[in-house]
Design a protein around this motif. Structure first.
Motif, mmCIF file in Angstrom:
data_model
loop_
_atom_site.group_PDB
_atom_site.id
_atom_site.type_symbol
_atom_site.label_atom_id
_atom_site.label_comp_id
_atom_site.label_asym_id
_atom_site.label_seq_id
_atom_site.Cartn_x
_atom_site.Cartn_y
_atom_site.Cartn_z
ATOM 1 N N LEU A 266 0.808 -1.215 0.000
ATOM 2 C CA LEU A 266 0.000 0.000 0.000
ATOM 3 C C LEU A 266 0.842 1.267 0.000
ATOM 4 O O LEU A 266 0.471 2.274 -0.618
ATOM 5 N N LEU A 267 1.968 1.248 0.708
ATOM 6 C CA LEU A 267 2.738 2.470 0.934
ATOM 7 C C LEU A 267 3.902 2.661 -0.033
ATOM 8 O O LEU A 267 4.492 3.753 -0.075
ATOM 9 N N GLY A 268 4.234 1.638 -0.801
ATOM 10 C CA GLY A 268 5.391 1.759 -1.669
ATOM 11 C C GLY A 268 5.225 2.836 -2.733
ATOM 12 O O GLY A 268 4.214 2.883 -3.439
ATOM 13 N N ILE A 269 6.258 3.711 -2.848
ATOM 14 C CA ILE A 269 6.279 4.726 -3.907
ATOM 15 C C ILE A 269 6.902 4.071 -5.132
ATOM 16 O O ILE A 269 8.109 3.814 -5.177
ATOM 17 N N ARG A 270 6.094 3.812 -6.103
ATOM 18 C CA ARG A 270 6.523 2.925 -7.186
ATOM 19 C C ARG A 270 7.517 3.544 -8.142
ATOM 20 O O ARG A 270 8.223 2.841 -8.864
ATOM 21 N N ASP A 271 7.608 4.867 -8.159
ATOM 22 C CA ASP A 271 8.588 5.530 -9.017
ATOM 23 C C ASP A 271 9.887 5.811 -8.278
ATOM 24 O O ASP A 271 10.788 6.444 -8.838
ATOM 25 N N ASP A 272 9.972 5.353 -7.042
ATOM 26 C CA ASP A 272 11.178 5.542 -6.250
ATOM 27 C C ASP A 272 12.015 4.273 -6.316
ATOM 28 O O ASP A 272 11.543 3.190 -5.964
ATOM 29 N N ALA A 273 13.239 4.387 -6.768
ATOM 30 C CA ALA A 273 14.091 3.211 -6.977
ATOM 31 C C ALA A 273 14.293 2.417 -5.696
ATOM 32 O O ALA A 273 14.275 1.169 -5.704
ATOM 33 N N GLU A 274 14.499 3.113 -4.582
ATOM 34 C CA GLU A 274 14.725 2.424 -3.308
ATOM 35 C C GLU A 274 13.497 1.632 -2.888
ATOM 36 O O GLU A 274 13.588 0.484 -2.444
ATOM 37 N N HIS A 275 12.299 2.249 -3.032
ATOM 38 C CA HIS A 275 11.056 1.566 -2.682
ATOM 39 C C HIS A 275 10.825 0.372 -3.604
ATOM 40 O O HIS A 275 10.439 -0.714 -3.158
ATOM 41 N N ALA A 276 11.056 0.590 -4.884
ATOM 42 C CA ALA A 276 10.843 -0.485 -5.854
ATOM 43 C C ALA A 276 11.773 -1.663 -5.567
ATOM 44 O O ALA A 276 11.368 -2.833 -5.671
ATOM 45 N N GLN A 277 13.026 -1.364 -5.200
ATOM 46 C CA GLN A 277 13.973 -2.428 -4.881
ATOM 47 C C GLN A 277 13.539 -3.189 -3.634
ATOM 48 O O GLN A 277 13.624 -4.428 -3.579
ATOM 49 N N ALA A 278 13.050 -2.481 -2.633
ATOM 50 C CA ALA A 278 12.584 -3.133 -1.404
ATOM 51 C C ALA A 278 11.400 -4.047 -1.701
ATOM 52 O O ALA A 278 11.315 -5.166 -1.158
ATOM 53 N N MET A 279 10.472 -3.594 -2.536
ATOM 54 C CA MET A 279 9.319 -4.422 -2.885
ATOM 55 C C MET A 279 9.769 -5.675 -3.630
ATOM 56 O O MET A 279 9.262 -6.778 -3.389
#
Length: 538
Positions: free
Chosen positions: A88-101
Motif C-alpha cells: 500500500l505504501l510503496g512509492i513505485r517511481d522511487d528506486a529504493e522503494h521499488a527495490q525493497a518491494m
C-alpha cells in the motif's frame, strides 16, 4: 520534525490490476467484486469477506498468500504486516522503494476496498464494555490511512455508496483511475477514519464520565445537502453524529418540500420544547418562529392545546413550525392547515391526519416515532472564531426543583401550576426571556432582549395585540403568572409584569437585590417563587 517529501510526479492514471477487499458492511460487495473481476482485476481478501466472495464463485486469493503468515488471535492480526502495508505504501517511481518491494516479494495493491467494524452501530445498541471495545477496528483504519496517504499510486474506497462511481471511472479511464479521482477518494477515506476515531473517543469520554476531555473530536456523516444556509449566500448541510435522540435530524419526512437550514433549526427548537411536557400527563402544542416559541399550551387533547397556543400570537404563528408531544389526529391537523405552516413534527400521526396534510403538498410533516427525554444528558456545542464551546445539555426540569416561596402571599394551586408551566417554557426562550402564562397556555412571550424589563414590556405588548385580534376586551396577562429565565436584577422588570396584570412570579433568585425585589412583590400583592436554577439560552 516534519518529514520531507521526495520530488516525484504522481502518474495521472493508475491501472487497477490488483484489489484488496476487506469489509464488514457487505452491501453491494458481490456485485462490485464481480464487476472488478470482469475487468481483469485480481481479487485478494480476508476472513469473512474472502469466504463471501468464494461462495459467490469468484476467484479470490487469501491475504495470507501475500503475507506468508496466517490470521491469528481470532482475526485481530491479519493485515498488520509488511506484505500488506508495503504493497500500500510503496512509492513505485522511487528506486529504493521499488527495490525493497522486489527484494521482499511485495506485489503492489492498486485498489483497497475497506469498511470498518461497526463500532458506531454497536455503541448505539448499548453493548457492554467488552463487546464495544472488540468492535474497535485496528487493521482497517491502518490500511485506509496507508492507502489514502499513498493515493498517488492507488485508490482507496471506504463506502459501498462509492462502488458505482469507481466502476464508472474505471470504464471512463479504460481500466485506470485518474489522479483527481484518487485524491477525492483519499479525502473521503481520511474523513471516514476521523469520524470513526471521534466516535470511539466520544464513547470513552461518555463511559468514563469525562466532563471536559483534553481533546474533543466531533464526527458527522452528511445526511443531506441544502439549497443554502441561514441566508442564500451561505452553503449548508445536515450531518448526523450518531446520537440516537428523537428529533428533527432523525425524523421520517413523510411529505413536503426539502427542509432548509432554518426549518431544521426551528423544528429542533420546537420539538425539544414539546418534550418538556409528559405525553402521558397532558397534550401539548408548540408554535415556533425563528427558534423562539410564539405560542405554547397544554390541554386535554391536541386540538385544545393547539388553539390555545395559536391564540397567544396568531400573527407570528403564520409560517411557523408546529410541534406536538402526542399522536397527531385529524381534527388537529385540519386546524393547523387553516393557516400557512412550514413544518409539523410529532411522534406519530393517524391515517386520517396524514390524508388531511397530504392536501398541502408543500407542508413538511416529520414523524419521530418517540419523544426525546428532556432529562437525558449529552453534549451540545457552538462554534466561535478559532474554536467551539462545549457544554452539557440543559437537562434540568422544573418538576425536579425544590420551589421556595419567598413572598408573604402564597400562590394558589392554579398559580403554582401555571408557574411551573411558564418556567418550563422559559427554558426554551432566548434570553433575556419573560413568559406570561394563564390556564396552561402562554399569553405573552418576550424573547432575546438586552433588558429584562424590555422583555416584560414586549411580552405584555404582544398580549395586548393578541387580545385585540381575538376581540377580547382585555389582554390575557390580567390574572396571569410570569416566569423569568434568570433573576430580576432590579424590581423594575417585576413591576412591569405587575402593571401587565400578573399576580404571581417564578424566577431563579440569586440577585444581590433579591430582598428589594421580594419587597416590591409584597407591596404589589404578588406571590413569588424562587427555583434556584436559571435557564439562559443564548
Amino acid at each position: 520534525m516534519a518529514v520531507a517529501a521526495k520530488s516525484i510526479t504522481p502518474p495521472d492514471r493508475v491501472a487497477i490490476r490488483r484489489a484488496l477487499l476487506s469489509v464488514s458492511d457487505k452491501t453491494g460487495l458481490i456485485e462490485f467484486a464481480q464487476a472488478l473481476a470482469a475487468r481483469g482485476v485480481e481479487l485478494v481478501s480476508t476472513g469473512g469477506t474472502r469466504k463471501s466472495l468464494a461462495e459467490a464463485g469468484l476467484a479470490v486469493r487469501d491475504v495470507s498468500e501475500l503475507t506468508g503468515f496466517p490470521e491469528i488471535m481470532d482475526g485481530r492480526v491479519k493485515t498488520l504486516h509488511p506484505g500488506v502495508h508495503g504493497a500500500l505504501l510503496g512509492i513505485r517511481d522511487d528506486a529504493e522503494h521499488a527495490q525493497a518491494m522486489e527484494t521482499h516479494k511485495i506485489a503492489p495493491i492498486d485498489l483497497l476496498v475497506v469498511n470498518l467494524y461497526p463500532f458506531e452501530e454497536v455503541r448505539q445498541k448499548g453493548a457492554d464494555w467488552a463487546n464495544t471495545v472488540e468492535n474497535i477496528d485496528i487493521g482497517g483504519p491502518a490500511m485506509i490511512r496507508a492507502a489514502a496517504k499513498n493515493h498517488a499510486y492507488l485508490a482507496c474506497v471506504t463506502d459501498p455508496a462509492d462502488y458505482a462511481s469507481v466502476l464508472d471511472a474505471l470504464d471512463e479511464g479504460d481500466g485506470a483511475l485518474s489522479y483527481e479521482f484518487r485524491k477525492t477518494l483519499a479525502a473521503r477515506a481520511f474523513a471516514r477514519t476521523a469520524t470513526y476515531d471521534a466516535a470511539i473517543a466520544g464513547w470513552f469520554a461518555d463511559a468514563l464520565d469525562i466532563q471536559a476531555p483534553a481533546r474533543f473530536a466531533l464526527g458527522g456523516k452528511l445526511a443531506s445537502s441544502m439549497r443554502y444556509g441561514e441566508n442564500p449566500h451561505q452553503q449548508a448541510g445536515l450531518y448526523l453524529t450518531g446520537e440516537q435522540r428523537p428529533g428533527a435530524a432523525l425524523a421520517r419526512v413523510v411529505q413536503g418540500k426539502a427542509l432548509s437550514f432554518n426549518n431544521l433549526n426551528d423544528t429542533d427548537a420546537a420539538f425539544e420544547l414539546a418534550a418538556e411536557f409528559d405525553a402521558s400527563r397532558t397534550a401539548a402544542a408548540i408554535i415556533v418562529k425563528h427558534a423562539n416559541p410564539c405560542g405554547v399550551a397544554e390541554g386535554p387533547d391536541l386540538l385544545d392545546a393547539y388553539r390555545k397556543a395559536l391564540a397567544c400570537d396568531p400573527i407570528s404563528a403564520f409560517g411557523g413550525i408546529v410541534a406536538f408531544n402526542q399522536k397527531l389526529d385529524a381534527d388537529t391537523a385540519r386546524a393547523v392547515v387553516e393557516i400557512f405552516t412550514e413544518v409539523i413534527i410529532a411522534p406519530e400521526a393517524s391515517d386520517e391526519a396524514l390524508q388531511v396534510i397530504a392536501a398541502k403538498k408543500n407542508l413538511r410533516l416529520l414523524l419521530t416515532g418517540a419523544m426525546p427525554d428532556p432529562r437525558a444528558g449529552g453534549r451540545v456545542l457552538r462554534t466561535i472564531a478559532g474554536g467551539f464551546l462545549l457544554q452539557n445539555r440543559d437537562a434540568q426540569s422544573v418538576d425536579d426543583l425544590d420551589l421556595r416561596i419567598v413572598s408573604r402571599r402564597e400562590p394558589s394551586a392554579q398559580e403554582l401550576a401555571d408557574m411551573r408551566f411558564a418556567f418550563r417554557v422559559t427554558k426554551h426562550v432566548k434570553s433575556n426571556a419573560i413568559v406570561y402564562a394563564k390556564n396552561g397556555a402562554t399569553v405573552g412571550i418576550g424573547a432575546g432582549q438586552m433588558s429584562r424589563v424590555d422583555a416584560s414590556r414586549i411580552a405584555a405588548w404582544k398580549a395586548r395585540d393578541a387580545a385585540e385580534a381575538a376581540g377580547l376586551a382585555e389582554p390575557q396577562t390580567l390574572g396571569s403568572v410570569v416566569a423569568s429565565d434568570a433573576f430580576f436584577p432590579f424590581a423594575d422588570g417585576l413591576l412591569a409584569a405587575a402593571e401587565a396584570g400578573a399576580t404571581a412570579v417564578i424566577q431563579p433568585g440569586g440577585s444581590m437585590r433579591d430582598e428589594d425585589v421580594i419587597k416590591a412583590a409584597d407591596e404589589a400583592g404578588l406571590a413569588m417563587v424562587f427555583t434556584g436554577v436559571r435557564h439562559f439560552r443564548h
